[in-house]
Write a protein that holds these residues in place. Structure first.
Motif, short mmCIF file in Angstrom:
data_model
loop_
_atom_site.label_atom_id
_atom_site.label_comp_id
_atom_site.label_asym_id
_atom_site.label_seq_id
_atom_site.Cartn_x
_atom_site.Cartn_y
_atom_site.Cartn_z
N LYS A 1 0.83 -1.20 0.00
CA LYS A 1 0.00 0.00 0.00
C LYS A 1 0.87 1.25 0.00
O LYS A 1 0.58 2.23 -0.70
N ALA A 2 1.94 1.22 0.80
CA ALA A 2 2.82 2.38 0.86
C ALA A 2 3.50 2.61 -0.49
O ALA A 2 3.62 3.74 -0.96
N ARG A 3 3.96 1.52 -1.11
CA ARG A 3 4.58 1.64 -2.43
C ARG A 3 3.57 2.12 -3.46
O ARG A 3 3.91 2.86 -4.38
N GLY A 4 2.32 1.66 -3.30
CA GLY A 4 1.27 2.08 -4.22
C GLY A 4 1.07 3.58 -4.17
O GLY A 4 0.93 4.24 -5.21
N LEU B 1 1.69 14.60 2.00
CA LEU B 1 2.34 15.58 1.12
C LEU B 1 3.04 16.68 1.94
O LEU B 1 4.13 17.12 1.59
N SER B 2 2.38 17.10 3.04
CA SER B 2 2.95 18.16 3.85
C SER B 2 4.25 17.73 4.52
O SER B 2 5.11 18.56 4.83
N GLN B 3 4.40 16.42 4.74
CA GLN B 3 5.63 15.89 5.32
C GLN B 3 6.74 15.80 4.29
O GLN B 3 7.88 15.49 4.62
N GLY B 4 6.38 16.05 3.03
CA GLY B 4 7.36 15.98 1.96
C GLY B 4 7.73 14.56 1.59
O GLY B 4 8.79 14.30 1.02
N LYS B 5 6.85 13.59 1.92
CA LYS B 5 7.12 12.19 1.63
C LYS B 5 6.23 11.72 0.49
O LYS B 5 5.17 12.29 0.22
N ASN B 6 6.66 10.64 -0.15
CA ASN B 6 5.88 10.10 -1.26
C ASN B 6 5.42 8.68 -0.96
O ASN B 6 5.33 7.84 -1.85
N TYR B 7 5.18 8.42 0.31
CA TYR B 7 4.64 7.12 0.72
C TYR B 7 3.65 7.34 1.85
O TYR B 7 3.64 8.40 2.48
N ASP B 8 2.82 6.34 2.11
CA ASP B 8 1.84 6.44 3.19
C ASP B 8 2.53 6.08 4.50
O ASP B 8 2.81 4.91 4.77
N ALA B 9 2.81 7.10 5.31
CA ALA B 9 3.57 6.89 6.54
C ALA B 9 2.81 6.01 7.53
O ALA B 9 3.42 5.25 8.29
N LYS B 10 1.48 6.08 7.52
CA LYS B 10 0.71 5.26 8.45
C LYS B 10 0.83 3.78 8.08
O LYS B 10 0.95 2.92 8.96
N ASN B 11 0.81 3.47 6.79
CA ASN B 11 1.00 2.08 6.37
C ASN B 11 2.37 1.56 6.80
O ASN B 11 2.51 0.43 7.26
N ASP C 1 13.34 4.78 1.15
CA ASP C 1 14.39 3.80 0.87
C ASP C 1 15.07 3.33 2.16
O ASP C 1 15.43 2.14 2.27
N ASP C 2 15.24 4.23 3.11
CA ASP C 2 15.84 3.83 4.39
C ASP C 2 14.92 2.86 5.13
O ASP C 2 15.39 1.89 5.75
#
Length: 358
Positions: free
Chosen positions: A126-129, A259-269, A310-311
């Motif tokens: 889901k996060a990768r999606g 988006l506001s965190q500047g990330k491109n994955y679902d942090a909750k997942n 990636d980390d």
């Protein structure tokens, strides 16, 4: 048995618990309060046609499992079920004495490696999606079959659309016939080659999901050889549908937070990925399911987007290797004892119904 009937007739409850982020000790401002539990069907329903495995409210944040279904999933080491059985006491709203017949330690096994890791991988997926959806957004307008067609031209190939424009032709005045021995290969003709009649066109219209064939007079020379990348079009249509369903159904607040965190994955997942992996490790090490998370600070850092994707993936790989080693030396049985589960089910039903509940 329905959700509403169960809520109005609590005598059928065996267990009622607060679950989810509150039980995990991971709730934050704005977190929902979820509930899970166990019920037993009235005896008449059990013997009749109207058996019910589980019920839920409309939003599915309250879910209750019938005792038979619960024990079936328990023998499969389903993570949600093991978490429910091990709910911390402060979050147990009601617990029937008959639940004492189900001991958590009787059902833990090495199968947890597959089930917990499997759930973790679904969270990674889901996060990768989301990663893909953010980095490769899809246009609102769906691409046409014509966009997946190419024509052999000048020792190479060009898109069908480009070829038609170069030659001043319209697709609805063209005709196709299948090219023998070439998968999704066609010979292409044009209306100007006919002395009578007309061709059907390459596609029937903008919503077409395949090309169409026409009758072509024998001996007529083709203008071009065309290929339709049907497999590519099918993959595109699936991704297009999934993307726009996601746009329609996504939790906008959660998405904007990402988006506001500047990330491109679902942090909750990703937070739940590590929660599941850490719980899997604890089961192998300590023989118990720790629902209330002692690693709250670390997990909330993930949720807050303090790591790069990636980390996190590297950390997942390291954790999976660690868990694999733990389970290889764990004293846990290979699988839960099905007989214990069945004995518990029979005794619970017998004692419950004997007590006068029909």
């Amino acid at each position: 048995m329905t959700f509403n009937y169960l809520k109005q007739n609590p005598r059928w409850f065996l267990l009622d618990c607060i679950s989810g982020s509150t039980a995990y000790n991971l709730n934050v401002k704005g977190s929902d309060t979820d509930k899970k539990g166990i019920f037993i069907m009235p005896q008449k329903q059990l013997y009749g046609f109207t058996q019910t495995a589980q019920v839920a409210n409309e939003s599915s944040d309250e879910v209750y499992f019938e005792i038979g279904r619960f024990l079936e999933l328990l023998t499969k080491n389903n993570p949600n079920i093991l978490e429910l059985l091990n709910t911390p006491k402060q979050f147990v709203l009601y617990r029937h004495p008959l639940m004492e017949l189900i001991k958590p330690e009787d059902f833990l096994s090495k199968l947890c490696l597959d089930t917990f890791a499997g759930y973790a991988h679904s969270q990674i997926k889901k996060a990768r999606g989301l990663n893909k959806k953010i980095n490769k957004p899809m246009d609102e307008e769906r691409r046409s079959v014509l966009d997946f067609c190419h024509v052999i031209y000048n020792d190479g190939s060009v898109t069908l659309t480009e070829w038609l424009e170069t030659n001043g032709l319209a697709q609805d005045q063209c005709g196709l016939v299948s090219l023998d021995h070439f998968r999704n290969g066609y010979l292409l003709y044009h209306q100007t080659q006919l002395t009578e009649g007309s061709f059907r066109g390459i596609i029937s219209g903008p919503e077409a999901d395949d090309v169409q064939l026409s009758s072509v007079p024998k001996g007529l020379a083709h203008l071009a050889v065309m290929n339709f990348n049907k497999d590519g079009y099918s993959v595109y249509c699936k991704e297009y549908k999934e993307y726009h369903e996601w746009v329609t159904k996504r939790n906008e607040l959660r998405y904007q937070s990402t988006l506001s965190q500047g990330k491109n994955y679902d942090a909750k997942n990703m937070m739940h990925t590590f929660r599941l992996l850490n719980m899997a490790a604890e089961i192998a090490q300590y023989g118990e399911v720790r629902v209330n998370r002692p690693d709250r600070d670390f997990l909330l850092k993930i949720r807050n987007g303090e790591f790069e994707f990636d980390d996190l993936m590297l950390m997942v790989e390291e954790k999976m290797m660690e868990i694999g080693e733990l389970y290889s030396t764990s004293p846990l049985p290979e699988r839960p004892d099905l007989q214990k589960a069945e004995d518990a089910l029979l005794e619970i039903r017998a004692e419950f119904y004997t007590a006068g509940y029909q």
